[in-house]
Design a protein around this motif. Sequence first.
Motif, mmCIF file in Angstrom:
data_model
loop_
_atom_site.group_PDB
_atom_site.id
_atom_site.type_symbol
_atom_site.label_atom_id
_atom_site.label_comp_id
_atom_site.label_asym_id
_atom_site.label_seq_id
_atom_site.Cartn_x
_atom_site.Cartn_y
_atom_site.Cartn_z
ATOM 1 N N ALA A 28 -25.738 -56.249 26.672
ATOM 2 C CA ALA A 28 -26.839 -57.019 26.086
ATOM 3 C C ALA A 28 -28.163 -56.494 26.600
ATOM 4 N N SER A 31 -35.352 -58.326 24.502
ATOM 5 C CA SER A 31 -36.596 -57.860 23.901
ATOM 6 C C SER A 31 -37.425 -59.097 23.603
ATOM 7 N N LEU A 34 -35.798 -62.661 22.971
ATOM 8 C CA LEU A 34 -34.507 -62.553 22.288
ATOM 9 C C LEU A 34 -33.554 -61.700 23.114
ATOM 10 N N TYR A 36 -30.176 -59.438 22.431
ATOM 11 C CA TYR A 36 -29.328 -58.785 21.432
ATOM 12 C C TYR A 36 -28.063 -58.329 22.157
ATOM 13 N N THR A 37 -26.910 -58.772 21.668
ATOM 14 C CA THR A 37 -25.681 -58.287 22.288
ATOM 15 C C THR A 37 -25.178 -57.075 21.520
ATOM 16 N N SER A 38 -24.475 -56.237 22.243
ATOM 17 C CA SER A 38 -23.710 -55.185 21.586
ATOM 18 C C SER A 38 -22.554 -55.859 20.860
ATOM 19 N N VAL A 78 -24.788 -62.562 27.145
ATOM 20 C CA VAL A 78 -26.110 -63.202 27.155
ATOM 21 C C VAL A 78 -26.399 -63.771 28.538
ATOM 22 N N LYS A 93 -28.859 -65.340 15.073
ATOM 23 C CA LYS A 93 -28.097 -64.577 14.080
ATOM 24 C C LYS A 93 -26.746 -64.196 14.646
ATOM 25 N N HIS A 128 -27.108 -70.990 12.795
ATOM 26 C CA HIS A 128 -27.681 -69.640 12.763
ATOM 27 C C HIS A 128 -27.564 -68.992 11.388
ATOM 28 N N GLU A 147 -21.605 -59.563 16.857
ATOM 29 C CA GLU A 147 -22.881 -59.382 17.563
ATOM 30 C C GLU A 147 -23.659 -60.698 17.505
ATOM 31 N N VAL A 149 -27.620 -62.542 18.207
ATOM 32 C CA VAL A 149 -29.031 -62.504 18.543
ATOM 33 C C VAL A 149 -29.371 -63.920 18.986
ATOM 34 N N GLU A 151 -32.149 -66.587 21.025
ATOM 35 C CA GLU A 151 -33.487 -66.875 21.548
ATOM 36 C C GLU A 151 -33.352 -67.666 22.848
#
Length: 153
Positions: A28, A31, A34, A36-38, A78, A93, A128, A147, A149, A151
């Motif tokens: 992960a 950014s 947020l 973002y996970t692989s 996360v 997401k 989501h 995957e 996303v 917040e």
Amino acid sequence: MSTIDERLAELGITLPNVVPPVAVYVPAVISGNLVYTSGQLPMVEGVLPATGKLGADVSDEQGKQLARQCALNGLAAVASVIGSLDRVTRIVKVVGFVSSDPGYTGQPGVINGASEVLGEIFGEAGVHARSAVGVAVLPLNSPVEVELVVEFA
């Protein structure tokens, strides 16, 4: 115990350890606000519990359970970068990939396994946007990959 830890305990869910990468990437990244996970495979203690394609080798119900495990693995990733899932303000997401036999169209139902567990854990914050995509093959012949996303504050 944190609020999310309490909720996980109520649901009988133990968050897994972060799944080590199987190639050159990190589980992960952050950014802004947020995470973002692989893509997360449904690994359980380093092992894929099933392999193959939905519509041929893997049942819809099994695929749904595997997608659930992918989401839990994603939450572990996360937590590894933000410290606590109590910092999550929204699951933004979910992208789910389903290794599919030609003609298989049940991808949305399979990825519901991920969506449902996120809703159970986070309530309204777990609602989501989502994509559920059928693919020819996934890494290690995994039936599903997810995957996230997320917040956080």
